[in-house]
Design a protein around this motif. Structure first.
Motif, short mmCIF file in Angstrom:
data_model
loop_
_atom_site.label_atom_id
_atom_site.label_comp_id
_atom_site.label_asym_id
_atom_site.label_seq_id
_atom_site.Cartn_x
_atom_site.Cartn_y
_atom_site.Cartn_z
N GLU A 1 19.53 -38.64 46.57
CA GLU A 1 19.02 -37.34 46.13
C GLU A 1 18.55 -36.51 47.32
N MET A 2 17.87 -37.17 48.26
CA MET A 2 17.43 -36.46 49.46
C MET A 2 18.62 -35.96 50.26
N LEU A 3 19.63 -36.81 50.46
CA LEU A 3 20.81 -36.40 51.22
C LEU A 3 21.53 -35.24 50.52
N CYS A 4 21.62 -35.31 49.19
CA CYS A 4 22.24 -34.20 48.45
C CYS A 4 21.48 -32.90 48.68
N GLY A 5 20.15 -32.99 48.64
CA GLY A 5 19.34 -31.79 48.88
C GLY A 5 19.52 -31.24 50.28
N LEU A 6 19.63 -32.14 51.27
CA LEU A 6 19.83 -31.68 52.65
C LEU A 6 21.18 -31.00 52.82
N ILE A 7 22.21 -31.59 52.22
CA ILE A 7 23.54 -30.97 52.30
C ILE A 7 23.54 -29.62 51.63
N ASN A 8 22.91 -29.54 50.48
CA ASN A 8 22.85 -28.27 49.75
C ASN A 8 22.13 -27.21 50.58
N SER A 9 21.02 -27.60 51.23
CA SER A 9 20.29 -26.64 52.07
C SER A 9 21.13 -26.22 53.27
N ALA A 10 21.86 -27.18 53.85
CA ALA A 10 22.65 -26.88 55.04
C ALA A 10 23.76 -25.88 54.75
N ILE A 11 24.41 -26.01 53.60
CA ILE A 11 25.57 -25.16 53.34
C ILE A 11 25.24 -23.95 52.48
N HIS A 12 24.04 -23.92 51.89
CA HIS A 12 23.73 -22.81 50.98
C HIS A 12 22.51 -21.99 51.41
N GLY A 13 21.40 -22.71 51.69
CA GLY A 13 20.15 -21.99 51.64
C GLY A 13 19.47 -21.64 52.93
N HIS A 14 19.81 -22.25 54.07
CA HIS A 14 18.99 -22.04 55.27
C HIS A 14 19.53 -20.90 56.11
N PRO A 15 18.64 -20.02 56.60
CA PRO A 15 19.12 -18.87 57.39
C PRO A 15 19.75 -19.27 58.71
N ASN A 16 19.22 -20.31 59.36
CA ASN A 16 19.78 -20.75 60.65
C ASN A 16 20.83 -21.82 60.39
N VAL A 17 21.97 -21.37 59.84
CA VAL A 17 22.94 -22.30 59.26
C VAL A 17 23.51 -23.27 60.29
N ALA A 18 23.94 -22.77 61.43
CA ALA A 18 24.64 -23.62 62.40
C ALA A 18 23.77 -24.78 62.87
N ALA B 1 24.25 -28.84 61.99
CA ALA B 1 24.38 -29.85 63.05
C ALA B 1 23.36 -30.97 62.85
N PHE B 2 22.15 -30.60 62.45
CA PHE B 2 21.11 -31.62 62.24
C PHE B 2 21.46 -32.50 61.05
N VAL B 3 21.89 -31.89 59.94
CA VAL B 3 22.24 -32.68 58.76
C VAL B 3 23.46 -33.56 59.06
N ALA B 4 24.39 -33.06 59.83
CA ALA B 4 25.55 -33.88 60.22
C ALA B 4 25.10 -35.12 60.98
N LYS B 5 24.11 -34.97 61.85
CA LYS B 5 23.59 -36.11 62.60
C LYS B 5 22.91 -37.12 61.67
N LEU B 6 22.14 -36.61 60.70
CA LEU B 6 21.51 -37.51 59.74
C LEU B 6 22.55 -38.31 58.96
N LEU B 7 23.64 -37.66 58.58
CA LEU B 7 24.70 -38.35 57.85
C LEU B 7 25.37 -39.41 58.73
N ARG B 8 25.59 -39.08 60.00
CA ARG B 8 26.20 -40.06 60.91
C ARG B 8 25.31 -41.28 61.10
N ASP B 9 24.01 -41.04 61.18
CA ASP B 9 23.09 -42.13 61.49
C ASP B 9 22.64 -42.91 60.26
N TYR B 10 22.96 -42.42 59.05
CA TYR B 10 22.45 -43.08 57.86
C TYR B 10 23.10 -44.45 57.71
#
Length: 482
Positions: free
Chosen positions: A213-230, A234-243
């Motif tokens: 659920e947390m990872l889903c929320g992070l992905i959703n924020s990364a691609i939809h909601g955060h103003p500093n998208v890039a 990159a940060f969420v991509a790193k979290l996914l790689r390291d999970y």
């Protein structure tokens, strides 16, 4: 400081010392000496007013130490342990002529020779007299030292004060482990807030589902909601790689991919629908169409980022399979690109669609994503046949017409850059080479448009046909065992 649940008893003999000094018999290994605690006139460790003499004794054969403290029964009774011990339910020696009662309290060593053995006990005994919790509990280390003692002495106010402090402040990883070790000794209502920080809620299911659920929320924020998208992407991509759980990452990326894909299909379906084009006021219809096409572009960008992550982590199986089943979406894209209206709204859409398709096709052609096996048909004997090439066949068959349209309508690439459309052509031809001869024959004939730029500029197409003819003309006995 370890927590022990054991019953304490009073001493049956008169303590010989009442001067409040530390007594010890030296041994080869012993903790640092304890400094005598300061007295508080009329209160803690004040021989003039005390009515209880408490001896703290370290129960360690290698280092016998004891400390006498002059305390007050009224203060000690704030601890349920001492309240019971000083009550009539226990048979303690009668007070001496000076009215002093004597108690013996044994302390078992923690194993950490760097720590003075009595410090935490003195701190809690002092709090029994002063109740100055805010002044005494000022660090996580201090709270973690005092909490086991408060639990041992059943000093409820101190337990609550330590728990409140621990719940409110950050912990290091080591401190968190110590908090976890003491939680089992707390009542449910005392441990609830601490557990909420370190454990998934029971209602949320197991730890994996809560993490997902947390990872889903992070992905959703990364691609939809955060103003500093890039940066966030990159940060969420790193979290996914390291999970640690690749299966969990696969599930959350699949979920996000399918959601974005359904959104693209719905929006583009509305844009390409002839019924919608003929309904309502022209200006209103045009405004809605622009919104639909713009939203399609945004969601295709989301798809592209998700595809990149799935391929990077080698979990793109679902994406490949789903992309191979999008005949309706491919048809809507062709309708859209044959109408010049998109050029003023989303001029980059054909290139973006081609990039998504190219990344997935490359992962299939390179073998980093093995297309899942599909049930194909029943053979004449009624036995179900399974094949791996079915997904690859549909992938190329559905998206090859889209490639042809995109290549014709997209803006030319800058000099020196390999067009993504040419890369996709080469990748489709590589996938076609993995298909049965009959399927390859059907698809290769649809690739003739690859030669329209310049006959000398399509060696990939020439090579693909040469390969097919070489296989077609191979004598049967060369590849059938006798």
């Amino acid at each position: 400081m370890s927590v022990r649940k054991r019953q304490r008893v009073g001493s049956s003999s008169r303590l010989s010392s009442s001067d409040g000094t530390l007594r010890e018999e030296s041994s080869p290994s012993q903790p640092p000496p304890l400094l005598h605690p300061a007295s508080v006139p009329g209160s803690f460790n004040d021989p003039a007013t005390a009515d209880v003499l408490l001896r703290l004794q370290l129960d360690d054969p290698d280092s016998v130490q004891s400390l006498d403290l002059h305390l007050h029964a009224a203060a000690l009774s704030r601890s349920r342990y001492f309240a019971a011990l000083l009550s009539d339910r226990w048979h303690l020696p009668e007070p001496a002529g000076d009215g002093m009662r004597q108690l013996l309290f044994k302390i078992f060593p923690t194993g950490d020779l760097r720590c003075r053995p009595f410090d935490a006990y003195i701190a809690v005994l002092l709090l029994l007299h002063t109740l100055d919790f805010a002044g005494a509990i000022r660090s996580v280390a201090g709270a973690l030292e005092m909490l086991p003692v408060a639990l041992e002495l059943l000093f409820d106010d101190c337990i609550q004060a330590c728990v409140r402090f621990l719940e409110a402040v950050p912990w290091t990883e080591e401190e968190e482990e110590r908090v976890l070790s003491v939680i089992p000794f707390l009542r449910e209502e005392e441990s609830r807030d601490l557990l909420a920080r370190v454990s998934p809620k029971a209602a949320a299911g197991d730890g994996n589902s809560t993490s997902e659920e947390m990872l889903c929320g992070l992905i959703n924020s990364a691609i939809h909601g955060h103003p500093n998208v890039a940066t966030v992407k990159a940060f969420v991509a790193k979290l996914l790689r390291d999970y640690s759980s690749r299966d969990s990452v696969r599930r959350v990326l699949d979920k996000a991919f399918l959601l974005s894909l359904e959104t693209v299909k719905e929006l583009l379906g509305k844009y390409a629908s002839p019924d919608f084009r003929m309904a309502g006021d022209n200006d209103e219809r045009e405004a809605i169409q622009r919104l639909n096409l713009h939203a399609t572009m945004v969601n295709v960008k989301h798809l592209h980022w998700l595809v990149e992550r799935m391929i990077e982590l080698r979990v793109a199986d679902t994406a490949v399979k789903e992309w191979s089943e999008q005949a309706a979406l491919a048809a809507d894209l062709q309708k859209t690109f044959r109408d010049d209206a998109w050029k003023n709204i989303t001029p980059g859409l054909p290139m973006l669609v081609a990039r998504c398709t190219c990344r997935l096709a490359n992962s299939v052609a390179s073998g980093s994503t093995l297309a899942p096996r599909q049930v194909s048909s029943l053979n004449p004997c009624g036995i179900t046949l399974c094949c791996y090439f079915e997904v690859r066949m549909r992938f190329v068959k559905d998206w090859l017409p889209v490639l042809n349209v995109c290549r014709d309508v997209a803006s030319p690439m800058p000099t020196g850059h390999k067009p993504v459309f040419q890369e996709l052509e080469e990748t489709f031809l590589r996938i076609i080479s993995t298909l049965p001869m009959s399927d390859a024959q059907e698809l290769l004939q649809q690739c003739l448009s690859f030669s329209t730029r310049n006959v000398d500029d399509c060696p990939h197409l020439t090579s693909a046909f040469q390969t097919w003819f070489r296989r077609a003309n191979r004598p049967l006995h060369d590849h059938i065992a006798s």
